[in-house]
Design a protein around this motif. Structure first.
Motif, PDB file in Angstrom:
ATOM      1  N   PRO A  13      27.259  50.779   9.790  1.00 20.02           N
ATOM      2  CA  PRO A  13      26.703  49.180  10.053  1.00 20.02           C
ATOM      3  C   PRO A  13      26.873  47.896   9.632  1.00 20.02           C
ATOM      4  CG  PRO A  13      24.535  50.506   9.168  1.00 20.02           C
ATOM      5  CD  PRO A  13      25.578  50.793   8.444  1.00 20.02           C
ATOM      6  N   THR A  14      27.303  47.485  10.726  1.00 19.09           N
ATOM      7  CA  THR A  14      28.077  46.232   9.885  1.00 19.09           C
ATOM      8  C   THR A  14      26.751  45.092   9.489  1.00 19.09           C
ATOM      9  OG1 THR A  14      28.396  45.100  12.361  1.00 19.09           O
ATOM     10  CG2 THR A  14      30.231  46.103  11.735  1.00 19.09           C
ATOM     11  N   PHE A  15      27.263  43.811   9.268  1.00 20.30           N
ATOM     12  CA  PHE A  15      26.326  43.390   8.979  1.00 20.30           C
ATOM     13  C   PHE A  15      25.815  42.051  10.191  1.00 20.30           C
ATOM     14  CE2 PHE A  15      25.596  38.496   6.875  1.00 20.30           C
ATOM     15  CZ  PHE A  15      24.275  39.128   6.997  1.00 20.30           C
ATOM     16  N   VAL A  16      26.514  42.112  11.188  1.00 15.34           N
ATOM     17  CA  VAL A  16      25.937  41.326  12.374  1.00 15.34           C
ATOM     18  C   VAL A  16      25.069  42.820  13.079  1.00 15.34           C
ATOM     19  CG1 VAL A  16      26.380  41.170  14.985  1.00 15.34           C
ATOM     20  CG2 VAL A  16      27.692  40.321  13.083  1.00 15.34           C
ATOM     21  N   ILE A  18      23.107  44.893  11.364  1.00 11.94           N
ATOM     22  CA  ILE A  18      21.942  44.452  10.977  1.00 11.94           C
ATOM     23  C   ILE A  18      21.230  43.824  11.503  1.00 11.94           C
ATOM     24  CG2 ILE A  18      20.781  44.400   8.766  1.00 11.94           C
ATOM     25  CD1 ILE A  18      23.549  46.497   7.455  1.00 11.94           C
ATOM     26  N   ALA A  19      21.380  42.216  11.526  1.00 10.95           N
ATOM     27  CA  ALA A  19      20.939  40.780  11.229  1.00 10.95           C
ATOM     28  C   ALA A  19      20.173  41.047  13.335  1.00 10.95           C
ATOM     29  CB  ALA A  19      21.853  39.802  11.540  1.00 10.95           C
ATOM     30  N   THR A  20      21.435  41.650  13.834  1.00  5.48           N
ATOM     31  CA  THR A  20      20.609  41.549  15.526  1.00  5.48           C
ATOM     32  C   THR A  20      19.628  42.833  15.115  1.00  5.48           C
ATOM     33  OG1 THR A  20      22.690  41.130  15.566  1.00  5.48           O
ATOM     34  CG2 THR A  20      20.766  41.953  18.101  1.00  5.48           C
ATOM     35  N   ALA A  21      19.603  43.228  14.881  1.00 11.14           N
ATOM     36  CA  ALA A  21      18.696  45.041  14.727  1.00 11.14           C
ATOM     37  C   ALA A  21      16.987  44.566  14.097  1.00 11.14           C
ATOM     38  CB  ALA A  21      18.692  46.392  13.439  1.00 11.14           C
ATOM     39  N   LEU A  22      17.151  43.366  13.065  1.00  6.56           N
ATOM     40  CA  LEU A  22      16.243  43.027  12.067  1.00  6.56           C
ATOM     41  C   LEU A  22      15.237  41.349  13.277  1.00  6.56           C
ATOM     42  CD1 LEU A  22      14.533  42.684   9.734  1.00  6.56           C
ATOM     43  CD2 LEU A  22      16.563  40.923   8.958  1.00  6.56           C
ATOM     44  N   GLN A  23      16.278  41.201  13.142  1.00  4.89           N
ATOM     45  CA  GLN A  23      16.009  40.112  14.587  1.00  4.89           C
ATOM     46  C   GLN A  23      15.128  40.747  15.734  1.00  4.89           C
ATOM     47  OE1 GLN A  23      17.947  36.199  16.123  1.00  4.89           O
ATOM     48  NE2 GLN A  23      18.396  37.925  17.482  1.00  4.89           N
ATOM     49  N   THR A  24      15.804  41.625  16.277  1.00  8.94           N
ATOM     50  CA  THR A  24      15.105  42.893  17.900  1.00  8.94           C
ATOM     51  C   THR A  24      13.435  42.859  16.626  1.00  8.94           C
ATOM     52  OG1 THR A  24      17.323  42.626  18.169  1.00  8.94           O
ATOM     53  CG2 THR A  24      15.058  44.593  19.366  1.00  8.94           C
ATOM     54  N   ALA A  25      13.377  43.884  15.806  1.00 14.18           N
ATOM     55  CA  ALA A  25      12.525  44.094  14.928  1.00 14.18           C
ATOM     56  C   ALA A  25      11.302  43.792  14.916  1.00 14.18           C
ATOM     57  CB  ALA A  25      12.315  45.380  13.832  1.00 14.18           C
ATOM     58  N   PHE A 112      13.387  38.590  23.240  1.00 19.69           N
ATOM     59  CA  PHE A 112      13.310  39.781  22.948  1.00 19.69           C
ATOM     60  C   PHE A 112      14.164  40.213  24.056  1.00 19.69           C
ATOM     61  CE2 PHE A 112      11.533  44.265  23.528  1.00 19.69           C
ATOM     62  CZ  PHE A 112      11.698  44.519  22.366  1.00 19.69           C
ATOM     63  N   GLY A 113      13.955  39.724  25.041  1.00 23.42           N
ATOM     64  CA  GLY A 113      15.240  40.857  26.384  1.00 23.42           C
ATOM     65  C   GLY A 113      16.468  40.384  25.662  1.00 23.42           C
ATOM     66  N   LEU A 114      16.685  38.631  25.222  1.00 19.99           N
ATOM     67  CA  LEU A 114      17.642  38.284  24.964  1.00 19.99           C
ATOM     68  C   LEU A 114      18.365  38.807  23.532  1.00 19.99           C
ATOM     69  CD1 LEU A 114      17.694  34.452  25.120  1.00 19.99           C
ATOM     70  CD2 LEU A 114      19.069  36.747  26.809  1.00 19.99           C
ATOM     71  N   SER A 115      17.716  39.657  23.119  1.00 20.57           N
ATOM     72  CA  SER A 115      17.807  40.053  21.645  1.00 20.57           C
ATOM     73  C   SER A 115      18.133  41.229  21.210  1.00 20.57           C
ATOM     74  CB  SER A 115      16.581  40.276  20.225  1.00 20.57           C
ATOM     75  OG  SER A 115      16.886  40.593  19.044  1.00 20.57           O
ATOM     76  N   LEU A 116      17.690  41.794  22.718  1.00 23.26           N
ATOM     77  CA  LEU A 116      17.661  43.805  22.633  1.00 23.26           C
ATOM     78  C   LEU A 116      19.111  43.365  23.685  1.00 23.26           C
ATOM     79  CD1 LEU A 116      14.746  44.967  24.667  1.00 23.26           C
ATOM     80  CD2 LEU A 116      15.979  45.650  22.739  1.00 23.26           C
ATOM     81  N   LEU A 117      19.536  42.279  23.907  1.00 22.66           N
ATOM     82  CA  LEU A 117      20.682  42.452  25.106  1.00 22.66           C
ATOM     83  C   LEU A 117      22.442  42.228  23.844  1.00 22.66           C
ATOM     84  CD1 LEU A 117      20.851  40.118  28.115  1.00 22.66           C
ATOM     85  CD2 LEU A 117      21.145  42.958  27.984  1.00 22.66           C
ATOM     86  N   ALA A 118      21.574  41.346  22.471  1.00 25.83           N
ATOM     87  CA  ALA A 118      22.640  41.186  21.570  1.00 25.83           C
ATOM     88  C   ALA A 118      22.587  42.415  20.818  1.00 25.83           C
ATOM     89  CB  ALA A 118      21.871  39.704  20.860  1.00 25.83           C
ATOM     90  N   LEU A 119      21.989  43.265  20.648  1.00 22.64           N
ATOM     91  CA  LEU A 119      21.807  44.348  19.325  1.00 22.64           C
ATOM     92  C   LEU A 119      22.831  45.031  20.448  1.00 22.64           C
ATOM     93  CD1 LEU A 119      20.980  45.637  17.047  1.00 22.64           C
ATOM     94  CD2 LEU A 119      18.939  46.795  18.544  1.00 22.64           C
ATOM     95  N   GLY A 120      22.394  45.747  22.096  1.00 19.08           N
ATOM     96  CA  GLY A 120      23.652  46.347  22.430  1.00 19.08           C
ATOM     97  C   GLY A 120      24.293  45.856  22.209  1.00 19.08           C
ATOM     98  N   ARG A 121      25.625  44.135  22.364  1.00 20.95           N
ATOM     99  CA  ARG A 121      26.609  43.997  22.677  1.00 20.95           C
ATOM    100  C   ARG A 121      27.529  44.300  20.732  1.00 20.95           C
ATOM    101  NH1 ARG A 121      25.990  38.826  24.252  1.00 20.95           N
ATOM    102  NH2 ARG A 121      25.498  38.325  22.348  1.00 20.95           N
ATOM    103  N   ALA A 122      26.253  43.958  19.565  1.00 20.12           N
ATOM    104  CA  ALA A 122      26.894  44.364  18.543  1.00 20.12           C
ATOM    105  C   ALA A 122      26.904  45.937  18.556  1.00 20.12           C
ATOM    106  CB  ALA A 122      25.778  44.039  17.880  1.00 20.12           C
ATOM    107  N   LEU A 123      26.337  46.377  19.247  1.00 21.90           N
ATOM    108  CA  LEU A 123      26.374  47.938  18.750  1.00 21.90           C
ATOM    109  C   LEU A 123      27.531  48.691  19.278  1.00 21.90           C
ATOM    110  CD1 LEU A 123      22.797  49.406  18.759  1.00 21.90           C
ATOM    111  CD2 LEU A 123      24.079  49.326  16.579  1.00 21.90           C
ATOM    112  N   SER A 124      28.185  48.195  20.529  1.00 17.48           N
ATOM    113  CA  SER A 124      28.963  49.114  21.686  1.00 17.48           C
ATOM    114  C   SER A 124      29.764  47.829  20.979  1.00 17.48           C
ATOM    115  CB  SER A 124      28.701  48.989  22.944  1.00 17.48           C
ATOM    116  OG  SER A 124      28.329  46.801  23.309  1.00 17.48           O
TER     117      SER A 124
END
Length: 145
Positions: A13-16, A18-25, A112-124
């Motif tokens: 995984p990229t740094f972005v 990991i950072a987004t997943a940590l923020q969402t968690a 939380f919703g915005l962070s989930l969207l950011a995580l989805g964008r980062a993973l895809s």
């Protein structure tokens, strides 16, 4: 002879990401500890520690977005999103300290919703090719027939 499909390579995984997943968690942890505030004596302590972790994760997300943006010269939009999220986190901390749950709770749900969207964008997001800069990849694509 038929072409065999290439096996998917495992990538780290990229740094972005990991950072987004940590923020969402950390935001999910905040939701859990907000519920504990109502039923446990330790809820306030856990929620306070989680707030510090969430704020740090938001700062890490800004750093990751800047580091992903600058070397390749891509769009600064992810940096703006991460900075906006850090601003929301700052407002959230102030509202929590001021004990204004009528705004603090809905803002937490929004974050939380915005962070989930950011995580989805980062993973895809498409992964950059190894060894080539974004500018070189763009130039190669534009010169292809």
């Amino acid at each position: 002879m038929t072409d065999q499909p290439k096996a998917r390579q495992r990538t780290r995984p990229t740094f972005v990401q990991i950072a987004t997943a940590l923020q969402t968690a950390s935001l999910f942890f905040q939701a859990v500890t907000a519920g504990l505030l109502l039923s446990s004596a330790h809820g306030e302590l856990l929620h306070g520690v989680g707030a510090r972790v969430m704020y740090g994760a938001s700062m890490l997300y800004v750093l990751a977005a800047i580091l992903a943006w600058r070397p390749g010269g891509g769009s600064p939009r992810p940096v703006a999103h991460a900075s906006g999220f850090l601003l929301l986190a700052s407002v959230q901390v102030v509202l929590g300290i001021a004990r204004i749950p009528s705004v603090h709770v809905p803002l937490g749900v929004l974050m939380f919703g915005l962070s989930l969207l950011a995580l989805g964008r980062a993973l895809s997001a498409p992964r950059p090719a190894a060894g080539r800069s974004r500018a070189a990849r763009t130039q190669a694509r534009s010169s292809a027939p």
